[in-house]
Design a protein around this motif. Structure first.
Motif, PDB file in Angstrom:
ATOM      1  N   PRO A   1       0.817  -1.226   0.000  1.00  0.00           N
ATOM      2  CA  PRO A   1       0.000   0.000   0.000  1.00  0.00           C
ATOM      3  C   PRO A   1       0.848   1.273   0.000  1.00  0.00           C
ATOM      4  CG  PRO A   1      -0.009  -1.002   2.177  1.00  0.00           C
ATOM      5  CD  PRO A   1       0.720  -1.953   1.261  1.00  0.00           C
ATOM      6  N   ILE A   2       0.323   2.293  -0.662  1.00  0.00           N
ATOM      7  CA  ILE A   2       0.937   3.610  -0.641  1.00  0.00           C
ATOM      8  C   ILE A   2       0.283   4.374   0.511  1.00  0.00           C
ATOM      9  CG2 ILE A   2       1.277   5.783  -1.875  1.00  0.00           C
ATOM     10  CD1 ILE A   2       1.237   4.207  -4.473  1.00  0.00           C
ATOM     11  N   THR A   3       1.068   4.682   1.527  1.00  0.00           N
ATOM     12  CA  THR A   3       0.556   5.359   2.718  1.00  0.00           C
ATOM     13  C   THR A   3       0.785   6.863   2.618  1.00  0.00           C
ATOM     14  OG1 THR A   3       2.665   5.134   3.871  1.00  0.00           O
ATOM     15  CG2 THR A   3       1.071   3.312   4.117  1.00  0.00           C
ATOM     16  N   ILE A   4       0.219   7.590   3.565  1.00  0.00           N
ATOM     17  CA  ILE A   4       0.429   9.045   3.625  1.00  0.00           C
ATOM     18  C   ILE A   4       1.910   9.350   3.821  1.00  0.00           C
ATOM     19  CG2 ILE A   4      -0.061  11.135   4.976  1.00  0.00           C
ATOM     20  CD1 ILE A   4      -2.445  10.236   3.352  1.00  0.00           C
ATOM     21  N   LYS A   5       2.564   8.586   4.665  1.00  0.00           N
ATOM     22  CA  LYS A   5       3.996   8.800   4.928  1.00  0.00           C
ATOM     23  C   LYS A   5       4.812   8.589   3.649  1.00  0.00           C
ATOM     24  CE  LYS A   5       6.015   7.195   8.773  1.00  0.00           C
ATOM     25  NZ  LYS A   5       6.657   6.245   9.705  1.00  0.00           N
ATOM     26  N   LYS A   6       4.505   7.539   2.900  1.00  0.00           N
ATOM     27  CA  LYS A   6       5.226   7.281   1.645  1.00  0.00           C
ATOM     28  C   LYS A   6       4.928   8.379   0.620  1.00  0.00           C
ATOM     29  CE  LYS A   6       5.345   2.255   2.115  1.00  0.00           C
ATOM     30  NZ  LYS A   6       4.843   0.983   1.552  1.00  0.00           N
ATOM     31  N   THR A   7       3.673   8.824   0.576  1.00  0.00           N
ATOM     32  CA  THR A   7       3.300   9.889  -0.355  1.00  0.00           C
ATOM     33  C   THR A   7       4.046  11.176  -0.022  1.00  0.00           C
ATOM     34  OG1 THR A   7       1.110   8.912  -0.647  1.00  0.00           O
ATOM     35  CG2 THR A   7       1.367  11.211  -1.305  1.00  0.00           C
ATOM     36  N   ALA A   8       4.129  11.507   1.273  1.00  0.00           N
ATOM     37  CA  ALA A   8       4.865  12.707   1.690  1.00  0.00           C
ATOM     38  C   ALA A   8       6.338  12.591   1.300  1.00  0.00           C
ATOM     39  CB  ALA A   8       4.726  12.907   3.197  1.00  0.00           C
ATOM     40  N   ALA A   9       6.912  11.406   1.471  1.00  0.00           N
ATOM     41  CA  ALA A   9       8.316  11.200   1.100  1.00  0.00           C
ATOM     42  C   ALA A   9       8.521  11.402  -0.395  1.00  0.00           C
ATOM     43  CB  ALA A   9       8.763   9.799   1.513  1.00  0.00           C
ATOM     44  N   VAL A  10       7.598  10.898  -1.206  1.00  0.00           N
ATOM     45  CA  VAL A  10       7.699  11.054  -2.660  1.00  0.00           C
ATOM     46  C   VAL A  10       7.571  12.518  -3.053  1.00  0.00           C
ATOM     47  CG1 VAL A  10       6.490  10.573  -4.826  1.00  0.00           C
ATOM     48  CG2 VAL A  10       6.996   8.716  -3.258  1.00  0.00           C
ATOM     49  N   VAL A  11       6.669  13.242  -2.413  1.00  0.00           N
ATOM     50  CA  VAL A  11       6.510  14.668  -2.710  1.00  0.00           C
ATOM     51  C   VAL A  11       7.793  15.420  -2.359  1.00  0.00           C
ATOM     52  CG1 VAL A  11       5.283  16.780  -2.029  1.00  0.00           C
ATOM     53  CG2 VAL A  11       4.006  14.694  -2.530  1.00  0.00           C
ATOM     54  N   LEU A  12       8.359  15.126  -1.204  1.00  0.00           N
ATOM     55  CA  LEU A  12       9.612  15.782  -0.810  1.00  0.00           C
ATOM     56  C   LEU A  12      10.751  15.421  -1.763  1.00  0.00           C
ATOM     57  CD1 LEU A  12       9.414  15.429   3.067  1.00  0.00           C
ATOM     58  CD2 LEU A  12       9.183  17.522   1.713  1.00  0.00           C
ATOM     59  N   LEU A  13      10.816  14.162  -2.180  1.00  0.00           N
ATOM     60  CA  LEU A  13      11.829  13.767  -3.176  1.00  0.00           C
ATOM     61  C   LEU A  13      11.642  14.544  -4.472  1.00  0.00           C
ATOM     62  CD1 LEU A  13      12.106   9.890  -2.867  1.00  0.00           C
ATOM     63  CD2 LEU A  13      13.975  11.504  -2.709  1.00  0.00           C
ATOM     64  N   GLY A  14      10.399  14.646  -4.915  1.00  0.00           N
ATOM     65  CA  GLY A  14      10.110  15.376  -6.149  1.00  0.00           C
ATOM     66  C   GLY A  14      10.522  16.822  -6.069  1.00  0.00           C
ATOM     67  N   ILE A  15      10.244  17.458  -4.933  1.00  0.00           N
ATOM     68  CA  ILE A  15      10.639  18.856  -4.748  1.00  0.00           C
ATOM     69  C   ILE A  15      12.165  18.973  -4.758  1.00  0.00           C
ATOM     70  CG2 ILE A  15      10.688  20.759  -3.092  1.00  0.00           C
ATOM     71  CD1 ILE A  15       7.833  19.840  -2.251  1.00  0.00           C
ATOM     72  N   GLY A  16      12.824  18.075  -4.040  1.00  0.00           N
ATOM     73  CA  GLY A  16      14.282  18.114  -3.989  1.00  0.00           C
ATOM     74  C   GLY A  16      14.932  17.896  -5.343  1.00  0.00           C
ATOM     75  N   VAL A  17      14.432  16.927  -6.081  1.00  0.00           N
ATOM     76  CA  VAL A  17      14.972  16.634  -7.414  1.00  0.00           C
ATOM     77  C   VAL A  17      14.753  17.820  -8.338  1.00  0.00           C
ATOM     78  CG1 VAL A  17      14.636  15.228  -9.482  1.00  0.00           C
ATOM     79  CG2 VAL A  17      14.853  14.137  -7.254  1.00  0.00           C
ATOM     80  N   THR A  18      13.577  18.400  -8.274  1.00  0.00           N
ATOM     81  CA  THR A  18      13.267  19.557  -9.129  1.00  0.00           C
ATOM     82  C   THR A  18      14.208  20.727  -8.819  1.00  0.00           C
ATOM     83  OG1 THR A  18      10.967  18.899  -9.288  1.00  0.00           O
ATOM     84  CG2 THR A  18      11.471  21.183  -9.834  1.00  0.00           C
ATOM     85  N   LEU A  19      14.362  21.011  -7.544  1.00  0.00           N
ATOM     86  CA  LEU A  19      15.227  22.139  -7.157  1.00  0.00           C
ATOM     87  C   LEU A  19      16.693  21.877  -7.485  1.00  0.00           C
ATOM     88  CD1 LEU A  19      13.669  23.107  -3.707  1.00  0.00           C
ATOM     89  CD2 LEU A  19      13.461  24.338  -5.881  1.00  0.00           C
ATOM     90  N   THR A  20      17.126  20.641  -7.341  1.00  0.00           N
ATOM     91  CA  THR A  20      18.524  20.316  -7.588  1.00  0.00           C
ATOM     92  C   THR A  20      18.855  20.302  -9.079  1.00  0.00           C
ATOM     93  OG1 THR A  20      18.527  18.971  -5.610  1.00  0.00           O
ATOM     94  CG2 THR A  20      20.327  18.622  -7.134  1.00  0.00           C
ATOM     95  N   SER A  21      17.954  19.797  -9.896  1.00  0.00           N
ATOM     96  CA  SER A  21      18.280  19.627 -11.317  1.00  0.00           C
ATOM     97  C   SER A  21      17.861  20.803 -12.179  1.00  0.00           C
ATOM     98  CB  SER A  21      17.639  18.345 -11.852  1.00  0.00           C
ATOM     99  OG  SER A  21      16.232  18.425 -11.772  1.00  0.00           O
ATOM    100  N   TYR A  22      17.239  21.807 -11.603  1.00  0.00           N
ATOM    101  CA  TYR A  22      16.801  22.974 -12.373  1.00  0.00           C
ATOM    102  C   TYR A  22      17.963  23.938 -12.554  1.00  0.00           C
ATOM    103  CZ  TYR A  22      14.363  27.196 -13.757  1.00  0.00           C
ATOM    104  OH  TYR A  22      13.959  28.319 -14.427  1.00  0.00           O
ATOM    105  N   GLU A  23      18.176  24.332 -13.790  1.00  0.00           N
ATOM    106  CA  GLU A  23      19.188  25.343 -14.116  1.00  0.00           C
ATOM    107  C   GLU A  23      18.620  26.319 -15.109  1.00  0.00           C
ATOM    108  OE1 GLU A  23      23.102  24.416 -15.289  1.00  0.00           O
ATOM    109  OE2 GLU A  23      23.238  22.688 -13.978  1.00  0.00           O
ATOM    110  N   LYS A  24      19.039  27.564 -14.992  1.00  0.00           N
ATOM    111  CA  LYS A  24      18.605  28.585 -15.964  1.00  0.00           C
ATOM    112  C   LYS A  24      19.515  28.566 -17.149  1.00  0.00           C
ATOM    113  CE  LYS A  24      16.214  31.811 -13.076  1.00  0.00           C
ATOM    114  NZ  LYS A  24      16.056  33.161 -12.680  1.00  0.00           N
TER     115      LYS A  24
END
Length: 112
Positions: free
Chosen positions: A89-112
């Motif tokens: 099952p995908i739990t709230i805790k796992k969903t929160a972790a995925v959202v945080l990973l997504g934010i981190g990946v986006t911020l890290t790999s974004y370049e102008k």
């Protein structure tokens, strides 16, 4: 002409790392199934090996600090594979972790 080529090829390294992440997660899923089926184990090795090849090519084309964080997408893919194929099952805790990973990946790999 050279500027057009550069802009078209600008994200190839990133896309190769995303493909690598999918192949790596898929290989691991087949390894999970492969503990009772050698064909699945072999498919897992092929997927994982192809993922490694795509990763090496990505790292040759892109900055390490930009490309490698995209490998975290494999965690997201594995989460969904676990839910869809393994009944985990995908739990709230796992969903929160995925959202945080997504934010981190986006911020890290974004370049102008």
């Amino acid at each position: 002409m050279e500027l057009v080529t550069k802009s078209k090829n600008r994200h190839i390294g990133k896309w190769l790392m995303i493909i690598s992440a999918f192949l790596t997660a898929t290989g691991q899923l087949f390894w999970k199934w492969g503990h009772t089926n050698l064909i699945y184990m072999a498919i897992g090795f092929v997927c994982y090996g192809l993922g490694a090849i795509f990763m090496i090519k990505s790292l040759a084309l892109e900055k390490l600090s930009v490309a490698y964080p995209l490998m975290c997408i494999s965690y997201i893919v594995a989460l969904f594979y676990g839910d869809i194929f393994l009944g985990e099952p995908i739990t709230i805790k796992k969903t929160a972790a995925v959202v945080l990973l997504g934010i981190g990946v986006t911020l890290t790999s974004y370049e102008k």
